[in-house]
Write a protein that holds these residues in place. Structure first.
Motif, PDB file in Angstrom:
ATOM      1  N   LEU A 125       0.838  -1.200   0.000  1.00 59.36           N
ATOM      2  CA  LEU A 125       0.000   0.000   0.000  1.00 59.36           C
ATOM      3  C   LEU A 125       0.873   1.251   0.000  1.00 59.36           C
ATOM      4  O   LEU A 125       0.542   2.244  -0.639  1.00 59.36           O
ATOM      5  CB  LEU A 125      -0.914  -0.030   1.237  1.00 59.36           C
ATOM      6  CG  LEU A 125      -1.973   1.038   1.371  1.00 59.36           C
ATOM      7  CD1 LEU A 125      -3.024   0.906   0.266  1.00 59.36           C
ATOM      8  CD2 LEU A 125      -2.644   0.952   2.739  1.00 59.36           C
ATOM      9  N   ASN A 126       2.004   1.191   0.671  1.00 62.19           N
ATOM     10  CA  ASN A 126       2.884   2.343   0.787  1.00 62.19           C
ATOM     11  C   ASN A 126       3.564   2.729  -0.522  1.00 62.19           C
ATOM     12  O   ASN A 126       4.092   3.824  -0.640  1.00 62.19           O
ATOM     13  CB  ASN A 126       3.945   2.087   1.857  1.00 62.19           C
ATOM     14  CG  ASN A 126       3.293   1.745   3.170  1.00 62.19           C
ATOM     15  OD1 ASN A 126       3.054   0.569   3.433  1.00 62.19           O
ATOM     16  ND2 ASN A 126       2.954   2.739   3.965  1.00 62.19           N
ATOM     17  N   ASP A 127       3.533   1.828  -1.508  1.00 64.47           N
ATOM     18  CA  ASP A 127       4.113   2.133  -2.811  1.00 64.47           C
ATOM     19  C   ASP A 127       3.159   2.926  -3.706  1.00 64.47           C
ATOM     20  O   ASP A 127       3.571   3.401  -4.772  1.00 64.47           O
ATOM     21  CB  ASP A 127       4.519   0.845  -3.535  1.00 64.47           C
ATOM     22  CG  ASP A 127       5.685   0.160  -2.849  1.00 64.47           C
ATOM     23  OD1 ASP A 127       6.477   0.842  -2.167  1.00 64.47           O
ATOM     24  OD2 ASP A 127       5.802  -1.069  -2.991  1.00 64.47           O
ATOM     25  N   LEU A 128       1.911   3.060  -3.288  1.00 68.78           N
ATOM     26  CA  LEU A 128       0.927   3.797  -4.078  1.00 68.78           C
ATOM     27  C   LEU A 128       0.968   5.280  -3.727  1.00 68.78           C
ATOM     28  O   LEU A 128       1.345   5.668  -2.615  1.00 68.78           O
ATOM     29  CB  LEU A 128      -0.482   3.264  -3.787  1.00 68.78           C
ATOM     30  CG  LEU A 128      -0.746   1.790  -4.093  1.00 68.78           C
ATOM     31  CD1 LEU A 128      -2.174   1.423  -3.681  1.00 68.78           C
ATOM     32  CD2 LEU A 128      -0.500   1.472  -5.550  1.00 68.78           C
ATOM     33  N   SER A 129       0.527   6.107  -4.673  1.00 68.89           N
ATOM     34  CA  SER A 129       0.386   7.536  -4.385  1.00 68.89           C
ATOM     35  C   SER A 129      -0.748   7.705  -3.371  1.00 68.89           C
ATOM     36  O   SER A 129      -1.539   6.777  -3.133  1.00 68.89           O
ATOM     37  CB  SER A 129       0.057   8.298  -5.668  1.00 68.89           C
ATOM     38  OG  SER A 129      -1.274   7.996  -6.090  1.00 68.89           O
ATOM     39  N   MET A 130      -0.873   8.874  -2.791  1.00 71.94           N
ATOM     40  CA  MET A 130      -1.933   9.121  -1.808  1.00 71.94           C
ATOM     41  C   MET A 130      -3.318   8.910  -2.435  1.00 71.94           C
ATOM     42  O   MET A 130      -4.205   8.333  -1.802  1.00 71.94           O
ATOM     43  CB  MET A 130      -1.823  10.523  -1.207  1.00 71.94           C
ATOM     44  CG  MET A 130      -0.667  10.679  -0.257  1.00 71.94           C
ATOM     45  SD  MET A 130      -0.818   9.529   1.133  1.00 71.94           S
ATOM     46  CE  MET A 130       0.780   9.693   1.855  1.00 71.94           C
ATOM     47  N   ASN A 131      -3.522   9.368  -3.664  1.00 75.28           N
ATOM     48  CA  ASN A 131      -4.815   9.169  -4.327  1.00 75.28           C
ATOM     49  C   ASN A 131      -5.090   7.694  -4.578  1.00 75.28           C
ATOM     50  O   ASN A 131      -6.215   7.224  -4.390  1.00 75.28           O
ATOM     51  CB  ASN A 131      -4.884   9.954  -5.636  1.00 75.28           C
ATOM     52  CG  ASN A 131      -5.048  11.439  -5.417  1.00 75.28           C
ATOM     53  OD1 ASN A 131      -5.485  11.885  -4.356  1.00 75.28           O
ATOM     54  ND2 ASN A 131      -4.677  12.222  -6.410  1.00 75.28           N
ATOM     55  N   GLU A 132      -4.056   6.952  -5.009  1.00 73.99           N
ATOM     56  CA  GLU A 132      -4.234   5.520  -5.250  1.00 73.99           C
ATOM     57  C   GLU A 132      -4.521   4.769  -3.948  1.00 73.99           C
ATOM     58  O   GLU A 132      -5.348   3.858  -3.917  1.00 73.99           O
ATOM     59  CB  GLU A 132      -2.977   4.928  -5.913  1.00 73.99           C
ATOM     60  CG  GLU A 132      -2.769   5.393  -7.338  1.00 73.99           C
ATOM     61  CD  GLU A 132      -1.396   5.024  -7.869  1.00 73.99           C
ATOM     62  OE1 GLU A 132      -1.317   4.759  -9.089  1.00 73.99           O
ATOM     63  OE2 GLU A 132      -0.407   4.990  -7.093  1.00 73.99           O
ATOM     64  N   ARG A 133      -3.866   5.167  -2.868  1.00 76.90           N
ATOM     65  CA  ARG A 133      -4.149   4.568  -1.556  1.00 76.90           C
ATOM     66  C   ARG A 133      -5.596   4.817  -1.161  1.00 76.90           C
ATOM     67  O   ARG A 133      -6.288   3.914  -0.688  1.00 76.90           O
ATOM     68  CB  ARG A 133      -3.253   5.160  -0.469  1.00 76.90           C
ATOM     69  CG  ARG A 133      -1.818   4.809  -0.567  1.00 76.90           C
ATOM     70  CD  ARG A 133      -1.043   5.488   0.540  1.00 76.90           C
ATOM     71  NE  ARG A 133       0.377   5.458   0.259  1.00 76.90           N
ATOM     72  CZ  ARG A 133       1.310   5.792   1.131  1.00 76.90           C
ATOM     73  NH1 ARG A 133       0.979   6.199   2.344  1.00 76.90           N
ATOM     74  NH2 ARG A 133       2.588   5.738   0.797  1.00 76.90           N
ATOM     75  N   SER A 134      -6.015   6.050  -1.315  1.00 73.82           N
ATOM     76  CA  SER A 134      -7.406   6.401  -0.967  1.00 73.82           C
ATOM     77  C   SER A 134      -8.391   5.576  -1.769  1.00 73.82           C
ATOM     78  O   SER A 134      -9.373   5.059  -1.219  1.00 73.82           O
ATOM     79  CB  SER A 134      -7.660   7.897  -1.200  1.00 73.82           C
ATOM     80  OG  SER A 134      -6.896   8.673  -0.319  1.00 73.82           O
TER      81      SER A 134
END
Length: 153
Positions: free
Chosen positions: A53-62
């Motif tokens: 999850l930490n490899d995703l951008s903030m928008n992708e995480r959301s």
């Protein structure tokens, strides 16, 4: 039916050859778990394989976490479990994916306080609860309808 799709579940979902796919979501794919000893166990796969999850951008995480919760809402609506457990581990399958486990009042009392993955081995290999379109297609369609009606565009 060949099970070649299991060698790359994300790519097979993208190619339309993964039979467990319930729905395409904003962040990836909602799929039914291989074993259904807890009816409605689903997994959220990301659009592209990534380590965590930490490899995703903030928008992708959301997007991923919102999709995970919508999948939980769908399971609550369709399967009527007592509660939902969410699990992102990545220890065995070393890529981001989220398990969304329904938990039921009918589970043995000694099992209820424990994580699902501590169920004994036979639960994970019982052909009686293995995924099949014949046995789980109706539930998949209901989950798909819920997700379609409640996912943001």
């Amino acid at each position: 039916m060949s099970e070649d799709w299991k060698s790359d579940r994300i790519e097979s979902a993208r190619q339309g050859t993964n039979p467990t796919v319930i729905a395409r979501m904003k962040s990836g794919f909602a799929v039914l778990g291989d074993m259904q000893f807890l009816p409605g166990w689903c997994i959220l796969l990301p659009e592209h394989q990534t380590d965590s999850l930490n490899d995703l951008s903030m928008n992708e995480r959301s997007d991923f976490l919102l999709d995970m919760s919508i999948l939980g809402d769908a399971i609550l609506s369709v399967c009527q479990p007592d509660r939902i457990n969410y699990d992102i581990l990545g220890n065995t399958d070393n890529y981001l994916h989220a398990h969304v486990y329904p938990r039921y009042t009918w589970e043995p009392p000694e099992r209820k306080p424990l994580p699902v993955w501590l169920y004994e081995d036979h639960y994970w290999s019982d052909p009686e609860t293995a995924f099949s379109l014949e046995h789980h297609g109706d539930m998949m369609n209901k989950l798909r309808s819920y997700i379609s009606a409640h996912s943001p565009s």
